[in-house]
Scaffold this motif. Structure first.
Motif, PDB file in Angstrom:
ATOM      1  N   PRO A   1       0.781  -1.260   0.002  1.00  0.00           N
ATOM      2  CA  PRO A   1      -0.040   0.031  -0.084  1.00  0.00           C
ATOM      3  C   PRO A   1       0.841   1.332  -0.023  1.00  0.00           C
ATOM      4  O   PRO A   1       1.939   1.274   0.660  1.00  0.00           O
ATOM      5  CB  PRO A   1      -0.954  -0.222   1.408  1.00  0.00           C
ATOM      6  N   PHE A   2       0.410   2.332  -0.871  1.00  0.00           N
ATOM      7  CA  PHE A   2       0.909   3.517  -0.718  1.00  0.00           C
ATOM      8  C   PHE A   2      -0.149   4.702  -0.960  1.00  0.00           C
ATOM      9  O   PHE A   2      -1.196   4.200  -1.337  1.00  0.00           O
ATOM     10  CB  PHE A   2       2.110   3.993  -1.867  1.00  0.00           C
ATOM     11  N   SER A   3       0.014   5.969  -0.741  1.00  0.00           N
ATOM     12  CA  SER A   3      -0.671   7.156  -0.908  1.00  0.00           C
ATOM     13  C   SER A   3      -0.419   7.786  -1.799  1.00  0.00           C
ATOM     14  O   SER A   3       0.779   8.042  -2.373  1.00  0.00           O
ATOM     15  CB  SER A   3      -0.922   8.009   0.452  1.00  0.00           C
ATOM     16  N   ILE A   4      -1.468   8.296  -2.540  1.00  0.00           N
ATOM     17  CA  ILE A   4      -1.129   9.447  -3.774  1.00  0.00           C
ATOM     18  C   ILE A   4      -1.951  10.670  -3.160  1.00  0.00           C
ATOM     19  O   ILE A   4      -3.179  10.595  -2.757  1.00  0.00           O
ATOM     20  CB  ILE A   4      -1.841   9.040  -5.155  1.00  0.00           C
TER      21      ILE A   4
ATOM     22  N   GLY B   1      -4.838  -3.420 -17.668  1.00  0.00           N
ATOM     23  CA  GLY B   1      -6.102  -2.805 -17.400  1.00  0.00           C
ATOM     24  C   GLY B   1      -5.997  -1.511 -16.496  1.00  0.00           C
ATOM     25  O   GLY B   1      -4.924  -0.734 -16.473  1.00  0.00           O
ATOM     26  N   TYR B   2      -6.910  -1.237 -15.615  1.00  0.00           N
ATOM     27  CA  TYR B   2      -6.892   0.271 -15.041  1.00  0.00           C
ATOM     28  C   TYR B   2      -7.268  -0.125 -13.763  1.00  0.00           C
ATOM     29  O   TYR B   2      -8.066  -1.115 -13.391  1.00  0.00           O
ATOM     30  CB  TYR B   2      -7.594   1.387 -15.648  1.00  0.00           C
ATOM     31  N   ILE B   3      -6.910   0.769 -12.788  1.00  0.00           N
ATOM     32  CA  ILE B   3      -7.036   0.408 -11.284  1.00  0.00           C
ATOM     33  C   ILE B   3      -7.902   1.873 -10.800  1.00  0.00           C
ATOM     34  O   ILE B   3      -7.230   2.979 -10.776  1.00  0.00           O
ATOM     35  CB  ILE B   3      -5.776   0.493 -10.363  1.00  0.00           C
ATOM     36  N   PRO B   4      -9.304   2.046 -10.731  1.00  0.00           N
ATOM     37  CA  PRO B   4      -9.764   3.075 -10.161  1.00  0.00           C
ATOM     38  C   PRO B   4      -9.371   3.394  -8.855  1.00  0.00           C
ATOM     39  O   PRO B   4      -9.028   3.081  -8.040  1.00  0.00           O
ATOM     40  CB  PRO B   4     -11.166   2.776 -10.096  1.00  0.00           C
ATOM     41  N   GLN B   5      -9.274   5.056  -8.725  1.00  0.00           N
ATOM     42  CA  GLN B   5      -8.696   5.558  -7.381  1.00  0.00           C
ATOM     43  C   GLN B   5      -9.817   6.472  -6.997  1.00  0.00           C
ATOM     44  O   GLN B   5     -10.527   7.249  -7.564  1.00  0.00           O
ATOM     45  CB  GLN B   5      -7.556   6.639  -7.977  1.00  0.00           C
ATOM     46  N   GLN B   6     -10.094   6.439  -5.492  1.00  0.00           N
ATOM     47  CA  GLN B   6     -11.031   7.034  -4.838  1.00  0.00           C
ATOM     48  C   GLN B   6     -10.314   8.005  -3.969  1.00  0.00           C
ATOM     49  O   GLN B   6      -9.458   7.752  -2.959  1.00  0.00           O
ATOM     50  CB  GLN B   6     -11.831   5.992  -3.924  1.00  0.00           C
ATOM     51  N   PHE B   7     -10.271   9.415  -4.615  1.00  0.00           N
ATOM     52  CA  PHE B   7      -9.701  10.439  -3.536  1.00  0.00           C
ATOM     53  C   PHE B   7     -10.468  10.877  -2.678  1.00  0.00           C
ATOM     54  O   PHE B   7     -11.802  11.180  -2.929  1.00  0.00           O
ATOM     55  CB  PHE B   7      -9.259  11.596  -4.777  1.00  0.00           C
ATOM     56  N   LYS B   8     -10.198  11.091  -1.505  1.00  0.00           N
ATOM     57  CA  LYS B   8     -10.777  11.740  -0.403  1.00  0.00           C
ATOM     58  C   LYS B   8     -10.267  13.066  -0.058  1.00  0.00           C
ATOM     59  O   LYS B   8      -9.018  13.228   0.008  1.00  0.00           O
ATOM     60  CB  LYS B   8     -11.038  10.803   0.902  1.00  0.00           C
ATOM     61  N   ARG B   9     -11.023  14.214   0.044  1.00  0.00           N
ATOM     62  CA  ARG B   9     -10.725  15.453   0.660  1.00  0.00           C
ATOM     63  C   ARG B   9     -10.454  15.535   2.270  1.00  0.00           C
ATOM     64  O   ARG B   9     -11.100  15.270   2.989  1.00  0.00           O
ATOM     65  CB  ARG B   9     -11.495  16.492  -0.048  1.00  0.00           C
ATOM     66  N   HIS B  10      -9.216  16.287   2.277  1.00  0.00           N
ATOM     67  CA  HIS B  10      -8.675  16.381   3.909  1.00  0.00           C
ATOM     68  C   HIS B  10      -8.303  17.944   3.710  1.00  0.00           C
ATOM     69  O   HIS B  10      -7.088  18.220   3.466  1.00  0.00           O
ATOM     70  CB  HIS B  10      -7.389  15.503   4.121  1.00  0.00           C
TER      71      HIS B  10
ATOM     72  N   ASN C   1      -7.232  21.172   2.197  1.00  0.00           N
ATOM     73  CA  ASN C   1      -6.842  21.507   0.602  1.00  0.00           C
ATOM     74  C   ASN C   1      -6.256  20.078  -0.127  1.00  0.00           C
ATOM     75  O   ASN C   1      -5.931  20.280  -1.343  1.00  0.00           O
ATOM     76  CB  ASN C   1      -5.688  22.463   0.777  1.00  0.00           C
ATOM     77  N   THR C   2      -5.928  18.968   0.617  1.00  0.00           N
ATOM     78  CA  THR C   2      -5.096  17.974   0.064  1.00  0.00           C
ATOM     79  C   THR C   2      -6.107  16.955  -0.136  1.00  0.00           C
ATOM     80  O   THR C   2      -7.158  16.480   0.658  1.00  0.00           O
ATOM     81  CB  THR C   2      -3.974  17.552   0.919  1.00  0.00           C
ATOM     82  N   TRP C   3      -5.954  16.290  -1.338  1.00  0.00           N
ATOM     83  CA  TRP C   3      -6.678  14.890  -1.778  1.00  0.00           C
ATOM     84  C   TRP C   3      -5.930  13.811  -1.475  1.00  0.00           C
ATOM     85  O   TRP C   3      -4.751  13.741  -1.824  1.00  0.00           O
ATOM     86  CB  TRP C   3      -7.024  15.318  -3.267  1.00  0.00           C
ATOM     87  N   GLN C   4      -6.437  12.652  -1.076  1.00  0.00           N
ATOM     88  CA  GLN C   4      -5.740  11.523  -0.824  1.00  0.00           C
ATOM     89  C   GLN C   4      -6.286  10.194  -1.446  1.00  0.00           C
ATOM     90  O   GLN C   4      -7.332   9.979  -1.234  1.00  0.00           O
ATOM     91  CB  GLN C   4      -5.362  11.408   0.591  1.00  0.00           C
TER      92      GLN C   4
END
Length: 140
Positions: A60-63, A86-95, A97-100
Motif C-alpha cells: 500500500p501507498f498513498s497518492i 487494465g486500470y485501477i480506479p482511484q477514490q480520492f478523499k478531500r482532507h 486542501n489536500t486530496w488523498q
C-alpha cells in the motif's frame, strides 16, 4: 524453398514477440515537465506526489493531490505503461486542501514498471474539465 518459409515464419514470430516497452517508457517520459515519481506541479496548478519515492508492488501507498481553489477531482485511475494490465480506479478523499487516495498496484513480469495516474479535474464554476498524467515507477 521450405527452409526459406520456415526461417521467415520464425523471424516474423520473433519480431512480433519482442517487447519494445522500454522504448515506449522513454518515449512516454521524454516530453514531460516532471520526473517520474517526484512531486510535480502541472501548468493548470494541480500538484501531485506520492507517500514514498521507493514503491514496491502489492504494498500500500498513498497518492496526494493539491488542486486550485474551486476545483475537484471527478475521476482518477492508474494504468500500467510498461505493460498494460487494465486500470485501477482511484477514490480520492478531500482532507482540507489536500486530496488523498490509498492504493496499491499488482506485481508484473517487469521488475521496473512504469505506471500512469490519470487525474481528471473539473472547475466547479465553469464546469471545464482537464486531465493531468502523473508517471511513477514501481520496482521489486
Amino acid at each position: 524453398m521450405y527452409i526459406y518459409r520456415v526461417c521467415l515464419f520464425f523471424l516474423l514470430i520473433f519480431l512480433v514477440a519482442c517487447d519494445y516497452s522500454k522504448t515506449s517508457d522513454t518515449q512516454q517520459l521524454k516530453n514531460l515537465a516532471c520526473e517520474a515519481g517526484l512531486a510535480c506541479t502541472f501548468p493548470n496548478g494541480v500538484k501531485v506526489w506520492l507517500s514514498d519515492g521507493d514503491l514496491s508492488p502489492e504494498t500500500p501507498f498513498s497518492i496526494f493531490a493539491e488542486l486550485p481553489k474551486g476545483h475537484v477531482i471527478t475521476n482518477a485511475k492508474l494504468e500500467g505503461v510498461t505493460m498494460y494490465m487494465g486500470y485501477i480506479p482511484q477514490q480520492f478523499k478531500r482532507h482540507g486542501n489536500t486530496w488523498q487516495s490509498e492504493t496499491m498496484v499488482g506485481i508484473c513480469a517487469e521488475k521496473n514498471m512504469l505506471w500512469k495516474l490519470i487525474l481528471n479535474v473539473t472547475d466547479e464554476a465553469s464546469q471545464q474539465s482537464n486531465s493531468v498524467y502523473y508517471y511513477f515507477y514501481v520496482t521489486y
